[in-house]
Scaffold this active site. Sequence first.
Site, short mmCIF file in Angstrom:
data_model
loop_
_atom_site.label_atom_id
_atom_site.label_comp_id
_atom_site.label_asym_id
_atom_site.label_seq_id
_atom_site.Cartn_x
_atom_site.Cartn_y
_atom_site.Cartn_z
N ASP A 109 1.29 -7.72 2.36
CA ASP A 109 1.37 -6.29 2.05
C ASP A 109 2.82 -5.83 1.84
O ASP A 109 3.40 -5.16 2.69
CB ASP A 109 0.70 -5.51 3.20
CG ASP A 109 0.37 -4.08 2.82
OD1 ASP A 109 0.91 -3.59 1.80
OD2 ASP A 109 -0.44 -3.44 3.53
N SER B 137 4.11 2.35 8.33
CA SER B 137 3.91 1.29 7.36
C SER B 137 5.17 1.09 6.57
O SER B 137 5.80 2.06 6.14
CB SER B 137 2.77 1.63 6.43
OG SER B 137 1.60 1.16 7.01
N HIS C 229 0.82 -1.22 0.00
CA HIS C 229 0.00 0.00 0.00
C HIS C 229 0.85 1.27 0.00
O HIS C 229 0.36 2.34 -0.30
CB HIS C 229 -1.05 -0.02 1.12
CG HIS C 229 -0.55 0.30 2.49
ND1 HIS C 229 -0.23 -0.66 3.42
CD2 HIS C 229 -0.34 1.48 3.11
CE1 HIS C 229 0.14 -0.08 4.55
NE2 HIS C 229 0.09 1.22 4.38
#
Length: 722
Positions: free
Chosen positions: A227, A654, A91
């Site tokens: 991810d 992230s 992402h």
Amino acid sequence: MYTFKIIRARHFWFLLSAFIATSAFAGEGMWLPFLLKSLNETEMKSMGMKMNAEDIYSVNQGSLKDAVVHFGGFCTAEVISDQGLILTNHHCGYSSIQSHSTLEKNYLKNGFWAPNHEAEIPNPGLFATFIIRIEDVTDQVLEGVKTDMEVKEKQTLIDANLNLIKSTTTKEQWQDVMIKPFFEANQYYMFVTETYNDVRYVGSPPESIGKFGADTDNWVWPRHTGDFSVFRIYAGPDNRPAAYSPDNKPLIPRHFFPISLDGVAEGDFTLVFGFPGKTNEYLPSYAVDQIANVIDPERIEIRNISLGIMDKHMRSEPDARLAYAVKYAGLANSWKKWIGEAQGLKTYHAVQKKKNLELDFIDELQRKKSLCKEYGEILPSMKRLYKEIEPVVKNRTILSEVIGGSNIELFRLTLYADRLVNAFKQNGEDGFQKMATRTLAQLDDFYKDYRKDVDKEIFVALISHLSVTVSPEYLPAYLAKYKSDDLAEKIYSQSIWIFKEKFAESIQKGGASFSSLVNDDMAFQLFEELKEIMDSDLSPAYNVLNDSIQIQQKSYMAALMAVYPDRRFWPDANNTMRFTYGQVEPYTPRDGVEYKTQTYLDGVMEKYKPGDYEFDVDPRLISLYENKDYGQYGENGKMPVCFIASNHTTGGNSGSPAIDAYGNLIGINFDRVWEGTMSDLFYDKSICRNIMVDVRYILFIIDKFAGAGNLIEEMKLVHPKS
Ligand code: ARG
Ligand code: ASP
């Protein structure tokens, strides 16, 4: 974990038992690497860390911090080979991946793996920043500043000091200096950085792996998302930062992470290193109350509307799906977080717990008379100010969501137009032309993913919503004249910006005729009215009160540090490099339920829904699963996928490396659990957990699924546990 030196008798047993209960897993805190030795090393070792402070942060030798980069300024990535290979989340690479994708060559859907360096794809605008060193420069920044100075005088002096430090700091000519306020500007730290602007896309799995579970599973445990995406940093011939050039070479880093194949077990020490964006851990109870009961609910309601409409189109129309993928993911991500946050704050009684802390603070102040004089009025003032600002905040939240350009895209275009008109007003044709060049470039990006019918539907729904929720004094006259669907009918058939060519043509006519053209346009007039309300009524009212709140917040922070001199404080996240440490730990979200720490490929198969856009599984992955073909990456015949731990993380973390006790990579951070999303405002170590992809799943996908063994060869795989 908080440590108090002066413990009053009546609090002693309570504190002692709290200490015993929490010392097994300190979780709270986003700490600064250069203070690690003095503040955290002992505790980290007691939790199982086998490294020393210098292995993690050192200015003299390569250390872990040299393998951690700020990725594009919004995420974190880590170096995993001696050829500048970096790993981040899917992402985080999402908009790069999307920008290289078309319906025919769809890297989002099918994944992509560059077979060699030449095939790696450049990403103009994407950068990776390393931190070279960090220093406390508070004394120099505040040199000469007196408490009784006027605000303006103070700021001028601080600015002069900042410039002086920046211009006299020792650094290489290709390095940058950044100084940021910490602890509500009670302290200042300096960062010397190195930014590389040639970052290329190397590969990513298909969305059915990289975004498995999509928005349904987002912010939720148990999780089964792979991810991750892979990029590479390129440098000039001297290994220094350089603008993109086909002749650039893969960066030779100061350090890169060895990768552990041994996985994690409950109780294992974990360190997460990265660039957390923003937290507000020291707000008073009144502020938290307002977020949970006013701000979050208003924003959630608006996005319920816009996301519902986008979702309907995306589910049935493939081109809408591709066009809105990035926009939807962005809007939905915060929307879902706000829901979890508001819910968590209530379920875990955050306001009441904050109130208890405030009572203790007041109690302490009363015993320390000199501090009481200085800080005694802070909480009562804050209480009054938050009450006063509430209606302003409510209206402002609604208006800015509606006109900000993320929900109604037409308002992004009117914002471009507004910028052009102003450029012409202020700097004549010259200024207009400069802005025109910038805008014309942005228009390509905008229209590539614009669907007028989707936008119109959102416009109708949100303008109706605005008319009934905003206080009448903040409503534009326009809305009294027209109903929202009549207005939409007119605007979406006539306005110049609905078609790229029309908009571009009107820009090319020059500043004067562009300005008169847009001034006659209904969408522009509506936008200008709304903006005027915002700029002339709401923002000034908000700013006056908010400035006073900020002054109190700064004093409150200083007061907390003065009242509890032996407590270890960590500064709120502000986009600077931090580390957080914890342990692999289960949690109990509600009575009778305990969540385990690790998920496996079996869970992907349990969630599998053929053809579904969130839960489809690639046939190749199914076949690897059926044959248990996991190579060296499996564990007792199973393929690990994700795990959780008690590291305190937030947006920006992230892509951060999850590191074991020895400094090896064990996973990458990508999310938090639903019950703990309130951790930006209130960290509760019993339920706040971060979610990581297990690095063995990443290697398995790269090697066995994608056949990109060339990348595995670059890495250093280790077995620290055997
Ligand atoms: N919740 C994670 C974070 O805040 C992941 C977001 C990306 N995933 C998504 N489905 N939108 O960034
Ligand atoms: N998913 C977040 C990010 O993108 C991390 C978090 O908020 O926990 O940075």
